[in-house]
Design an enzyme around this catalytic site. Structure first.
Site, PDB file in Angstrom:
ATOM      1  N   ASN A 144      -3.935   6.371  -0.654  1.00 24.26           N
ATOM      2  CA  ASN A 144      -4.227   7.765  -0.282  1.00 24.26           C
ATOM      3  C   ASN A 144      -3.365   8.679  -1.131  1.00 24.26           C
ATOM      4  OD1 ASN A 144      -2.261   6.428   1.829  1.00 24.26           O
ATOM      5  ND2 ASN A 144      -1.643   8.561   1.587  1.00 24.26           N
ATOM      6  N   ALA A 182       0.878  -1.172   0.000  1.00 20.66           N
ATOM      7  CA  ALA A 182       0.000   0.000   0.000  1.00 20.66           C
ATOM      8  C   ALA A 182       0.909   1.213   0.000  1.00 20.66           C
ATOM      9  CB  ALA A 182      -0.870  -0.008   1.253  1.00 20.66           C
TER      10      ALA A 182
HETATM   11 CL1  6GU Z   1       4.985   6.184   3.326  1.00 16.03          CL
HETATM   12  N1  6GU Z   1       3.060   7.832   2.903  1.00 16.03           N
HETATM   13  C1  6GU Z   1       1.813   8.148   2.655  1.00 16.03           C
HETATM   14  N2  6GU Z   1       1.510   9.454   2.592  1.00 16.03           N
HETATM   15  N3  6GU Z   1       0.832   7.284   2.481  1.00 16.03           N
HETATM   16  C2  6GU Z   1       1.137   5.998   2.559  1.00 16.03           C
HETATM   17  C3  6GU Z   1       2.411   5.581   2.807  1.00 16.03           C
HETATM   18  C4  6GU Z   1       3.386   6.562   2.985  1.00 16.03           C
HETATM   19  N4  6GU Z   1       2.405   4.243   2.823  1.00 16.03           N
HETATM   20  C5  6GU Z   1       1.147   3.857   2.597  1.00 16.03           C
HETATM   21  N5  6GU Z   1       0.366   4.908   2.415  1.00 16.03           N
END
Ligand code: 6GU
Length: 305
Positions: free
Chosen positions: A245, A117
């Protein structure tokens, strides 16, 4: 301290039925993506805590077992899937993080499919997009936190591992054939560069801007150490990120001084909604879109038979 490879292989072979003992493909299921296990037949689970050298995964949404079985139609392809992985942010040494990859290589896999993810840095990537990695950008690797630091774990390993074409063009080709076959659009499955960060903090706004500026499309806290070990083991690698996201990269910050001025002027102030990443959100998108990712993985595995 030596890693207990022989004991791990022995423990696995002692419990896994013989027709499943020599998987051809390894799969690593990321956060919320362990639903992949539903497409495995003749399923045989081996809990991590019964395998010498395996750590315990402490991340919610991870299942902490190796899943042996068959995938794809017909006779099926023998696979081994990791339901949950180890991350440096849990306190595990990088050697421990990549140990399962090396164990799977010793079991005989020749292909490794990694899933994760990730946050979307590229503004063109909507939440739910699947991104086949074609490269990575790993600041930790360049600054002393590289999974291949230290003694070699096999005399046949290269000391200096090249990373051009680390993400197999042949496997990516199969993936996009699969996407076509499943009727997925170019918006749903695309390619990109993964920025690896150690976590466990999500990136700050300035860090997000920085990673985008230097060419990353998605950002996450896993996968890259495993890719390095897999390449050293001579495996073909494919890695898929599910964008759970969008990383909001503000061009400007809330102008607190202006807000105070407005407040003092006695007029109503409208504030932009705060956008904060949560692990729950990451898991939910994983559940919803993980099915599509599963179908793609199944297609690629079947094509490898
Ligand atoms: Cl490292 N950053 C963000 N903003 N969203 C994430 C992530 C990292 N890992 C999964 N979703």
């Amino acid at each position: 301290p030596d890693l207990p490879f022989d004991a791990a292989i022995e423990a696995i072979k002692a419990t896994v039925p013989s027709h499943l003992q020599s998987p051809r493909v390894g799969i690593v299921c990321g956060s919320g993506l362990s639903g992949l296990v539903d497409s495995i037949r003749d399923l045989h689970l081996v809990p991590y805590n019964t395998i010498p050298g395996f750590a315990e995964s402490t991340v919610p949404g991870h299942k902490s077992s190796l899943a042996f079985g068959l995938m794809g139609s017909g006779e099926g392809v023998p696979v081994v899937a990791m339901l949950g992985r180890f991350h440096p942010y849990e306190g595990h040494d990088l050697r421990v993080v990549v140990y399962p990859i090396r164990v799977m290589a010793r079991l005989g896999i020749t292909n490794l499919i990694l899933t994760n993810a990730a946050g979307g840095l590229n503004p063109n990537l909507a939440v739910g997009t699947i991104v086949a990695l074609h490269d990575h950008l790993a600041l930790p690797n360049m600054t002393g936190m590289n999974a291949l630091l230290g003694p070699l774990t096999s005399s046949s390993h290269a000391r200096f591992v090249p990373l051009s074409d680390a993400y197999s063009p042949a496997l990516r080709r199969l993936l996009f054939l699969g996407a076509h076959h499943l009727g997925l659009s170019a918006d749903e499955v695309t390619e990109g560069t993964y920025a690896w960060v150690s976590g466990p903090t999500y990136e700050s706004p300035a860090e997000g801007r920085f990673l985008r500026l230097v060419g990353a499309d998605v950002v996450g806290m896993s996968t890259v150490p495993e890719v390095l070990a897999a390449r050293q083991e001579g495996l073909n690698v494919m890695a898929l990120s599910l964008v759970t996201n969008a990383v909001v990269i503000p061009e400007t910050y809330r102008d607190i001084r202006a807000e105070v001025a407005t407040e003092l002027a006695g007029k109503p102030v409208e504030l932009p909604p705060a956008q904060v990443v949560s692990h729950e959100e990451v898991l939910e998108i994983g559940k919803a879109k993980g099915q599509v990712m599963m179908k793609l993985v199944e297609y690629v595995v079947s094509a490898l038979s």
